[in-house]
Design an enzyme around this catalytic site. Sequence first.
Site, short mmCIF file in Angstrom:
data_model
loop_
_atom_site.label_atom_id
_atom_site.label_comp_id
_atom_site.label_asym_id
_atom_site.label_seq_id
_atom_site.Cartn_x
_atom_site.Cartn_y
_atom_site.Cartn_z
N THR A 5 0.83 -1.19 0.00
CA THR A 5 0.00 0.00 0.00
C THR A 5 0.87 1.25 0.00
OG1 THR A 5 -1.94 1.01 1.03
CG2 THR A 5 -0.36 -0.01 2.53
N LYS A 42 3.68 1.24 -4.02
CA LYS A 42 3.20 0.41 -5.15
C LYS A 42 4.14 0.46 -6.35
CE LYS A 42 -1.57 0.61 -3.63
NZ LYS A 42 -2.97 0.95 -3.87
N GLY A 60 -8.18 12.38 -10.98
CA GLY A 60 -6.89 11.92 -10.47
C GLY A 60 -6.11 11.18 -11.54
N ASP A 115 -6.48 -3.50 -7.52
CA ASP A 115 -7.27 -2.32 -7.15
C ASP A 115 -8.39 -2.04 -8.15
OD1 ASP A 115 -5.98 -1.64 -4.79
OD2 ASP A 115 -4.49 -0.37 -5.79
N TYR A 165 -12.04 5.85 2.12
CA TYR A 165 -13.04 5.32 3.04
C TYR A 165 -12.61 5.65 4.46
CZ TYR A 165 -9.36 1.89 3.32
OH TYR A 165 -8.14 1.31 3.46
N MET A 204 -12.87 6.82 -3.75
CA MET A 204 -12.06 5.64 -3.40
C MET A 204 -11.64 5.66 -1.94
SD MET A 204 -9.49 4.82 -6.47
CE MET A 204 -10.02 4.45 -8.14
N GLY A 260 -1.50 6.57 -8.81
CA GLY A 260 -1.49 5.11 -8.87
C GLY A 260 -2.88 4.50 -8.92
N ALA A 261 -3.81 5.03 -8.12
CA ALA A 261 -5.15 4.45 -8.07
C ALA A 261 -5.87 4.63 -9.41
CB ALA A 261 -5.95 5.07 -6.94
N ARG A 273 -5.49 17.59 -11.18
CA ARG A 273 -4.94 18.90 -10.77
C ARG A 273 -3.77 19.27 -11.66
NH1 ARG A 273 -2.75 18.96 -4.70
NH2 ARG A 273 -1.32 17.44 -5.62
P1 NDP Z 1 -1.16 9.03 -5.58
O1 NDP Z 1 -0.31 9.78 -4.60
O2 NDP Z 1 -0.51 8.09 -6.54
O3 NDP Z 1 -1.97 10.10 -6.50
C1 NDP Z 1 -2.61 11.19 -5.92
C2 NDP Z 1 -3.53 11.86 -6.93
O4 NDP Z 1 -4.36 12.78 -6.21
C3 NDP Z 1 -2.82 12.68 -7.98
O5 NDP Z 1 -3.59 12.64 -9.15
C4 NDP Z 1 -2.81 14.08 -7.36
O6 NDP Z 1 -2.77 15.12 -8.31
C5 NDP Z 1 -4.16 14.10 -6.72
N1 NDP Z 1 -4.28 15.01 -5.57
C6 NDP Z 1 -3.62 14.95 -4.39
N2 NDP Z 1 -4.06 15.92 -3.56
C7 NDP Z 1 -5.02 16.59 -4.23
C8 NDP Z 1 -5.84 17.70 -3.90
N3 NDP Z 1 -5.75 18.29 -2.72
N4 NDP Z 1 -6.72 18.15 -4.81
C9 NDP Z 1 -6.81 17.54 -6.03
N5 NDP Z 1 -6.06 16.48 -6.39
C10 NDP Z 1 -5.17 16.03 -5.51
O7 NDP Z 1 -2.29 8.32 -4.69
P2 NDP Z 1 -3.13 7.01 -5.09
O8 NDP Z 1 -3.54 7.18 -6.51
O9 NDP Z 1 -2.41 5.79 -4.69
O10 NDP Z 1 -4.41 7.13 -4.10
C11 NDP Z 1 -5.46 8.05 -4.36
C12 NDP Z 1 -6.63 7.79 -3.42
O11 NDP Z 1 -7.22 6.52 -3.64
C13 NDP Z 1 -6.24 7.82 -1.92
O12 NDP Z 1 -7.26 8.51 -1.21
C14 NDP Z 1 -6.25 6.35 -1.54
O13 NDP Z 1 -6.55 6.18 -0.17
C15 NDP Z 1 -7.37 5.82 -2.42
N6 NDP Z 1 -7.25 4.37 -2.69
C16 NDP Z 1 -8.26 3.56 -2.24
C17 NDP Z 1 -8.22 2.20 -2.47
C18 NDP Z 1 -9.35 1.33 -1.96
O14 NDP Z 1 -9.19 0.10 -1.93
N7 NDP Z 1 -10.48 1.90 -1.60
C19 NDP Z 1 -7.09 1.56 -3.18
C20 NDP Z 1 -6.11 2.51 -3.66
C21 NDP Z 1 -6.19 3.86 -3.40
P3 NDP Z 1 -1.35 15.69 -8.90
O15 NDP Z 1 -0.99 14.77 -10.03
O16 NDP Z 1 -1.69 17.05 -9.34
O17 NDP Z 1 -0.37 15.64 -7.77
#
Ligand code: NDP
Length: 281
Positions: free
Chosen positions: A65, A69, A130, A105, A224, A222, A133-134, A155
């Site tokens: 996690t 990843k 977004g 995922d 929780y 995503m 990774g997710a 963003r």
């Molecule tokens: P990453 O760090 O890989 O990516 C973060 C993303 O969020 C980027 O696109 C980033 O934009 C954007 N971001 C971050 N902060 C903000 C903000 N304040 N406003 C707008 N955009 C923002 O994280 P992950 O992709 O791994 O995870 C994303 C979410 O998904 C998390 O909340 C995680 O908990 C959840 N998740 C849930 C899972 C589940 O099983 N329910 C499994 C995997 C993830 P930028 O490119 O501009 O930085």
Amino acid sequence: MMLTVDHYAVIGNPVHHSQSPWIHARFAAQTGENLCYTRLCAPLDGCAETIRDFVARGGCGCNITVPFKLDAYALADTLSPRAAAAGAVNTLRVDAGGLYGDNTDGVGLVRDIEGNLGLALAGHRVLLLGAGGAARGALLPLLQAKLAEIVIVNRTAERAAELAHHFAQLAAEVGCQLSGGGEAVARGTFDVVINATASSLTGELPLFDACALGANTLAYDMMYGAQETVFMHYAQRHGASTADGLGMLVEQAAEAFFVWRGVRPESVSVLAELRALLGRK
Ligand code: NDP
């Protein structure tokens, strides 16, 4: 010390909040599989070492996690097509030939939306917020769900455009219109708006046009937790129905359990139990 029963773990930093040990213990009890599942907090610069040490002690597999990843992707000797497409690994299995990397995922997300929430995705328009990774992990399974259109908004607009470019050929093959950029690229109302940003972690709302939300929209976060997110409240105010990522969490775990054990656990009752445990409806 060598491990005596088949041992699995979730590796992250931080990892104390992870519900995965509880979920896998339920799956093991339900299926009669003899295994043990623990949490391992790896140093931020020590993911590979923690995984290697776990494997050396006899570990059979692990979930990976935040924020490891990509490290797990780099460490895997072989990859499933969905991990290769995502460029990220959340499930590692120790095989005779080395470490097998998978990404469950995205399939967890699609199973939650289609199976648990009862929304068939085929032919629908999805706004994916977004490009981390997710979002990457979700794209292959979303494209395989035969959507009419996916718009990725991030963003950092260039990352969304790059992601759309990366999946362009596959999208063309399955007949799905795919585009990406900043908030201006999303037009009209969407059937599903997925918040795959990390914005909910800090109680912020990702930027997107509120016109995306309507009475027939499912707004899916995503994230929780014990409370509904700012994104969910905002979507409800705009008439949309909402869901959090708890179902995705349980479904990705069920798929990881299958990858390791070859046995598919029943996830619906485990999700209901977990929801009650967290005090969620
Ligand atoms: P990453 O760090 O890989 O990516 C973060 C993303 O969020 C980027 O696109 C980033 O934009 C954007 N971001 C971050 N902060 C903000 C903000 N304040 N406003 C707008 N955009 C923002 O994280 P992950 O992709 O791994 O995870 C994303 C979410 O998904 C998390 O909340 C995680 O908990 C959840 N998740 C849930 C899972 C589940 O099983 N329910 C499994 C995997 C993830 P930028 O490119 O501009 O930085």
